[in-house]
Enzyme design. Structure first.
Site, PDB file in Angstrom:
ATOM      1  N   CYS A 103      27.067  30.142 -43.246  1.00  0.00           N
ATOM      2  CA  CYS A 103      25.724  30.700 -43.043  1.00  0.00           C
ATOM      3  C   CYS A 103      25.163  31.010 -44.428  1.00  0.00           C
ATOM      4  O   CYS A 103      25.639  30.459 -45.429  1.00  0.00           O
ATOM      5  CB  CYS A 103      25.751  31.922 -42.125  1.00  0.00           C
ATOM      6  SG  CYS A 103      26.725  33.309 -42.738  1.00  0.00           S
ATOM      7  N   ASP A 130      19.294  34.645 -37.647  1.00  0.00           N
ATOM      8  CA  ASP A 130      19.832  35.521 -38.692  1.00  0.00           C
ATOM      9  C   ASP A 130      19.597  36.979 -38.273  1.00  0.00           C
ATOM     10  O   ASP A 130      18.455  37.416 -38.168  1.00  0.00           O
ATOM     11  CB  ASP A 130      19.107  35.210 -40.006  1.00  0.00           C
ATOM     12  CG  ASP A 130      19.667  36.003 -41.164  1.00  0.00           C
ATOM     13  OD1 ASP A 130      20.434  36.966 -40.917  1.00  0.00           O
ATOM     14  OD2 ASP A 130      19.338  35.674 -42.310  1.00  0.00           O
ATOM     15  N   ASN A 147      27.411  34.890 -45.582  1.00  0.00           N
ATOM     16  CA  ASN A 147      28.842  35.019 -45.227  1.00  0.00           C
ATOM     17  C   ASN A 147      29.245  36.471 -44.958  1.00  0.00           C
ATOM     18  O   ASN A 147      30.364  36.883 -45.208  1.00  0.00           O
ATOM     19  CB  ASN A 147      29.760  34.397 -46.294  1.00  0.00           C
ATOM     20  CG  ASN A 147      31.212  34.219 -45.856  1.00  0.00           C
ATOM     21  OD1 ASN A 147      32.131  34.317 -46.657  1.00  0.00           O
ATOM     22  ND2 ASN A 147      31.444  33.968 -44.603  1.00  0.00           N
ATOM     23  N   CYS A 164      27.486  38.022 -41.923  1.00  0.00           N
ATOM     24  CA  CYS A 164      27.095  38.268 -40.524  1.00  0.00           C
ATOM     25  C   CYS A 164      27.559  37.133 -39.609  1.00  0.00           C
ATOM     26  O   CYS A 164      28.558  37.263 -38.902  1.00  0.00           O
ATOM     27  CB  CYS A 164      25.576  38.439 -40.400  1.00  0.00           C
ATOM     28  SG  CYS A 164      24.914  39.827 -41.348  1.00  0.00           S
ATOM     29  N   ARG A 165      26.847  36.012 -39.627  1.00  0.00           N
ATOM     30  CA  ARG A 165      27.100  34.974 -38.613  1.00  0.00           C
ATOM     31  C   ARG A 165      28.417  34.230 -38.828  1.00  0.00           C
ATOM     32  O   ARG A 165      29.201  34.068 -37.877  1.00  0.00           O
ATOM     33  CB  ARG A 165      25.924  33.982 -38.591  1.00  0.00           C
ATOM     34  CG  ARG A 165      24.641  34.623 -38.090  1.00  0.00           C
ATOM     35  CD  ARG A 165      23.429  33.774 -38.393  1.00  0.00           C
ATOM     36  NE  ARG A 165      23.163  33.715 -39.822  1.00  0.00           N
ATOM     37  CZ  ARG A 165      22.203  32.986 -40.372  1.00  0.00           C
ATOM     38  NH1 ARG A 165      21.440  32.228 -39.603  1.00  0.00           N
ATOM     39  NH2 ARG A 165      22.012  33.014 -41.670  1.00  0.00           N
ATOM     40  N   SER A 166      28.650  33.733 -40.053  1.00  0.00           N
ATOM     41  CA  SER A 166      29.855  32.898 -40.211  1.00  0.00           C
ATOM     42  C   SER A 166      31.165  33.686 -40.121  1.00  0.00           C
ATOM     43  O   SER A 166      32.133  33.178 -39.545  1.00  0.00           O
ATOM     44  CB  SER A 166      29.788  32.024 -41.473  1.00  0.00           C
ATOM     45  OG  SER A 166      29.712  32.780 -42.647  1.00  0.00           O
TER      46      SER A 166
HETATM   47  P1  4NP Z   1      24.325  35.820 -42.735  1.00  0.00           P
HETATM   48  O1  4NP Z   1      23.198  36.953 -42.823  1.00  0.00           O
HETATM   49  O2  4NP Z   1      23.766  34.602 -43.405  1.00  0.00           O
HETATM   50  O3  4NP Z   1      24.485  35.624 -41.246  1.00  0.00           O
HETATM   51  O4  4NP Z   1      25.558  36.375 -43.408  1.00  0.00           O
HETATM   52  C1  4NP Z   1      22.617  37.341 -44.028  1.00  0.00           C
HETATM   53  C2  4NP Z   1      23.302  38.175 -44.882  1.00  0.00           C
HETATM   54  C3  4NP Z   1      22.728  38.589 -46.065  1.00  0.00           C
HETATM   55  C4  4NP Z   1      21.450  38.158 -46.395  1.00  0.00           C
HETATM   56  C5  4NP Z   1      20.770  37.302 -45.544  1.00  0.00           C
HETATM   57  C6  4NP Z   1      21.351  36.887 -44.362  1.00  0.00           C
HETATM   58  N1  4NP Z   1      20.846  38.613 -47.599  1.00  0.00           N
HETATM   59  O5  4NP Z   1      19.685  38.266 -47.833  1.00  0.00           O
HETATM   60  O6  4NP Z   1      21.490  39.336 -48.382  1.00  0.00           O
END
Ligand code: 4NP
Length: 154
Positions: free
Chosen positions: A8, A123, A11, A13-15
């Site tokens: 994702c 997201d 790294n 939240c989703r992955s």
């Molecule tokens: P992820 O979510 O891609 O599912 O891990 C996010 C985590 C952090 C950020 C964006 C999305 N960020 O902008 O820091």
């Protein structure tokens, strides 16, 4: 096809949720040789544990992802992993641009796992706790579909 990388953006939240659910549901006894990992296209959260809300939703479902740590996708991931599953189309675009000619052609997670063509895992980072519940349910269905597809491969 047993070396699988979930990707994702951050790294956190989703992955890592996808990795944690897959570790809990796709056991090596049933899927010999399975190796699971996750990474982010961005380097914002290298070395950090998953987002507290991701840890909490996993824990509510009996899965501990608190030991995972954020890392960024590396060039050798495209050789090490046989299947690279992107959480959304933006991640997929980034991965496909980064790895010209590599062995593993990245795929859209929800599409490959039979949930729906062209679908993104939303997201949840800037949203509320309910968004994490939605993402968990979606990823849990996706991992079930992943298990079925892996089991049907020759
Ligand atoms: P992820 O979510 O891609 O599912 O891990 C996010 C985590 C952090 C950020 C964006 C999305 N960020 O902008 O820091």
């Amino acid at each position: 096809m047993s070396k699988i990388l979930f990707v994702c953006l951050g790294n956190i939240c989703r992955s890592p949720l996808a990795e944690g659910i897959a570790r809990a549901r796709l056991k090596p006894e049933r899927y010999p040789g399975i190796e699971l990992d996750s990474a982010g296209t961005a380097g914002y959260h290298i070395g950090e544990p998953p987002d507290a809300r991701a840890i909490a939703v996993a824990r509510r479902h009996g899965i501990d992802i608190s030991g995972l740590r954020g890392r960024q996708v590396a060039a050798d991931d495209f050789d090490r992993f046989e299947l690279i599953l992107a959480a959304d189309r933006s991640t997929l675009d980034i991965l496909r641009r980064r790895q010209p000619g590599a062995a593993a052609d990245p795929q859209l997670l929800l599409e490959w796992c039979g949930i729906g063509a062209g679908l993104d895992v939303p997201d949840p980072y800037y949203g509320d706790d309910a968004g994490f519940d939605t993402v968990f349910e979606l990823l849990d269905r996706a991992v079930a579909g992943l298990g079925q597809r892996l089991a049907s491969l020759p």
